[in-house]
Design a protein around this motif. Structure first.
Motif, mmCIF file in Angstrom:
data_model
loop_
_atom_site.group_PDB
_atom_site.id
_atom_site.type_symbol
_atom_site.label_atom_id
_atom_site.label_comp_id
_atom_site.label_asym_id
_atom_site.label_seq_id
_atom_site.Cartn_x
_atom_site.Cartn_y
_atom_site.Cartn_z
ATOM 1 N N VAL A 70 0.840 -1.203 0.000
ATOM 2 C CA VAL A 70 0.000 0.000 0.000
ATOM 3 C C VAL A 70 0.877 1.255 0.000
ATOM 4 O O VAL A 70 0.607 2.227 -0.724
ATOM 5 C CB VAL A 70 -0.948 -0.004 1.222
ATOM 6 C CG1 VAL A 70 -1.664 1.343 1.360
ATOM 7 C CG2 VAL A 70 -1.967 -1.128 1.104
ATOM 8 N N ALA A 71 1.952 1.223 0.801
ATOM 9 C CA ALA A 71 2.877 2.368 0.854
ATOM 10 C C ALA A 71 3.518 2.610 -0.512
ATOM 11 O O ALA A 71 3.664 3.762 -0.948
ATOM 12 C CB ALA A 71 3.952 2.131 1.917
ATOM 13 N N TRP A 72 3.884 1.528 -1.215
ATOM 14 C CA TRP A 72 4.497 1.672 -2.539
ATOM 15 C C TRP A 72 3.482 2.179 -3.573
ATOM 16 O O TRP A 72 3.796 3.086 -4.350
ATOM 17 C CB TRP A 72 5.084 0.338 -2.992
ATOM 18 C CG TRP A 72 5.488 0.332 -4.448
ATOM 19 C CD1 TRP A 72 4.870 -0.309 -5.473
ATOM 20 C CD2 TRP A 72 6.590 1.037 -5.032
ATOM 21 N NE1 TRP A 72 5.514 -0.063 -6.649
ATOM 22 C CE2 TRP A 72 6.582 0.765 -6.419
ATOM 23 C CE3 TRP A 72 7.590 1.864 -4.516
ATOM 24 C CZ2 TRP A 72 7.508 1.289 -7.287
ATOM 25 C CZ3 TRP A 72 8.533 2.390 -5.390
ATOM 26 C CH2 TRP A 72 8.492 2.109 -6.755
ATOM 27 N N LEU A 73 2.279 1.618 -3.557
ATOM 28 C CA LEU A 73 1.247 2.051 -4.513
ATOM 29 C C LEU A 73 0.875 3.515 -4.302
ATOM 30 O O LEU A 73 0.581 4.234 -5.257
ATOM 31 C CB LEU A 73 -0.002 1.171 -4.377
ATOM 32 C CG LEU A 73 0.141 -0.275 -4.860
ATOM 33 C CD1 LEU A 73 -1.081 -1.096 -4.471
ATOM 34 C CD2 LEU A 73 0.359 -0.325 -6.370
ATOM 35 N N LYS A 79 12.165 5.230 -0.578
ATOM 36 C CA LYS A 79 12.445 5.782 0.761
ATOM 37 C C LYS A 79 11.232 5.635 1.671
ATOM 38 O O LYS A 79 11.360 5.257 2.838
ATOM 39 C CB LYS A 79 12.819 7.266 0.651
ATOM 40 C CG LYS A 79 14.224 7.517 0.132
ATOM 41 C CD LYS A 79 14.523 9.001 0.144
ATOM 42 C CE LYS A 79 15.934 9.273 -0.409
ATOM 43 N NZ LYS A 79 16.227 10.740 -0.439
ATOM 44 N N ALA A 80 10.046 5.940 1.137
ATOM 45 C CA ALA A 80 8.821 5.831 1.943
ATOM 46 C C ALA A 80 8.572 4.389 2.357
ATOM 47 O O ALA A 80 8.185 4.110 3.504
ATOM 48 C CB ALA A 80 7.631 6.375 1.171
ATOM 49 N N VAL A 81 8.813 3.447 1.442
ATOM 50 C CA VAL A 81 8.610 2.021 1.746
ATOM 51 C C VAL A 81 9.603 1.556 2.802
ATOM 52 O O VAL A 81 9.230 0.855 3.753
ATOM 53 C CB VAL A 81 8.724 1.175 0.459
ATOM 54 C CG1 VAL A 81 8.684 -0.314 0.795
ATOM 55 C CG2 VAL A 81 7.602 1.513 -0.516
ATOM 56 N N VAL A 278 2.527 9.035 2.740
ATOM 57 C CA VAL A 278 2.019 8.206 1.631
ATOM 58 C C VAL A 278 0.815 8.872 0.968
ATOM 59 O O VAL A 278 0.739 8.966 -0.264
ATOM 60 C CB VAL A 278 1.662 6.787 2.134
ATOM 61 C CG1 VAL A 278 0.915 6.004 1.061
ATOM 62 C CG2 VAL A 278 2.923 6.041 2.556
ATOM 63 N N SER A 279 -0.136 9.368 1.782
ATOM 64 C CA SER A 279 -1.330 9.982 1.192
ATOM 65 C C SER A 279 -1.000 11.302 0.500
ATOM 66 O O SER A 279 -1.579 11.630 -0.533
ATOM 67 C CB SER A 279 -2.409 10.192 2.258
ATOM 68 O OG SER A 279 -1.939 10.996 3.306
#
Length: 295
Positions: A70-73, A79-81, A278-279
């Motif tokens: 979900v974080a990647w999508l 970095k976020a993942v 992420v959002s």
């Protein structure tokens, strides 16, 4: 001249009688209709229980993989993942995995409810000024009323448990998605709407093909704020039976457990940062896509 120094007040006996009358009326209402309201919110309780069961009973590796996906999508950022993976692994290592999964289940259910109710309300406000005039004062009350105050009628009506806690969170967290949906649709360029009219589009086609796609980045900002506000209610909701990271914080406050409170507090902050980044990244990607497709 006492009226100049002392504010004129209702007679104390009359005030006591007024309070007693209102309290008795609400108690009578809860006794008469409490079971009806419980039955009405039973699907919500089942939804919450199933979400919590899925998050807590699924093997942690699978749950972690879903969260990272979900974080990647959402962000399309390595970095976020990696930051998400590090945060979740640290939470699990410090023994807060189950409580975190319960909190995530609550945030998921709350966000779904806020989207399902909030976006149609925001669309209705954008289409009808009279609807906006009616709903805006209600949103003002929802945002400014101290959360402890509206816990009182919810608990009196439904008792202690998951559903009243969830309702309290939804009331607190819903206004941003309604307001920003309304704002996003109202800010759509009138030239776009005129072009859609020129092609013979119906109101539904204009909404589906023009207004919602162009307003989507603003709506995503509203969903982002809704998630943040739901997380802010985690500790308060734990007072009326919502399980998760809020209950250890509440226990730490009652018993002066410094590390327990700080660890769980940092876990809430970590989740909030992940959701926020992420959002926000997803909203920016939507905005770029919207600008390219309508440029």
């Amino acid at each position: 001249m006492s009226w100049l120094t002392d504010f004129p007040q209702m007679d104390e006996n009359h005030l006591r009688d007024l309070r007693k009358t209102i309290d008795e009326a609400f108690r009578s209402f809860t006794r008469s209709y409490g079971d009806t309201f419980e039955a009405m919110f039973e699907p919500l309780r089942i939804f919450m229980v199933q979400a919590e069961r899925f998050m807590t009973q699924t093997p942690w590796l699978i749950t972690l993989a879903i969260i990272l996906a979900v974080a990647w999508l959402g962000s399309r950022s390595v970095k976020a993942v990696l930051a998400t993976a590090a945060t979740m692994l640290l939470i699990g290592y410090l023994g807060m995995w189950d409580d975190t999964m319960k909190t995530l289940a609550m945030i998921f259910v709350c966000t779904v409810i806020c989207i399902v109710i909030g976006i149609p309300l925001g669309i209705a406000m954008a289409r009808w000024n009279r609807m906006q005039a009616v709903i805006n004062p209600v949103l003002d009350v929802m945002q400014t009323m101290p959360s402890f105050v509206y816990l009182i009628p919810v608990v009196m009506l439904l008792g202690i448990g998951k559903v009243p806690g969830l309702i309290a969170v939804v009331i607190y967290a819903m206004p941003p998605v309604i307001r920003l949906t309304n704002l996003g649709i109202r800010l759509v360029d009138k030239e776009m709407l005129e072009a859609a009219d020129a092609f013979g589009s119906s109101d539904w086609q204009k909404l589906k093909n023009v207004q919602l796609p162009l307003a989507l980045p603003t709506i995503m900002a509203g969903i982002n704020q809704t998630i943040m506000m739901a997380l802010a209610m985690v500790v308060i909701a734990s007072m009326i039976g919502v399980q998760g990271l809020g209950q250890p914080v509440l226990r730490a406050i009652s018993n002066q457990y410094f590390t327990l409170g700080m660890f769980n507090g940092f876990a809430i902050v970590g989740i909030a940062i992940i959701f926020d980044r992420v959002s926000q990244a997803f909203g920016k990607r939507l905005q770029k896509h919207s600008e390219v497709s309508h440029g």
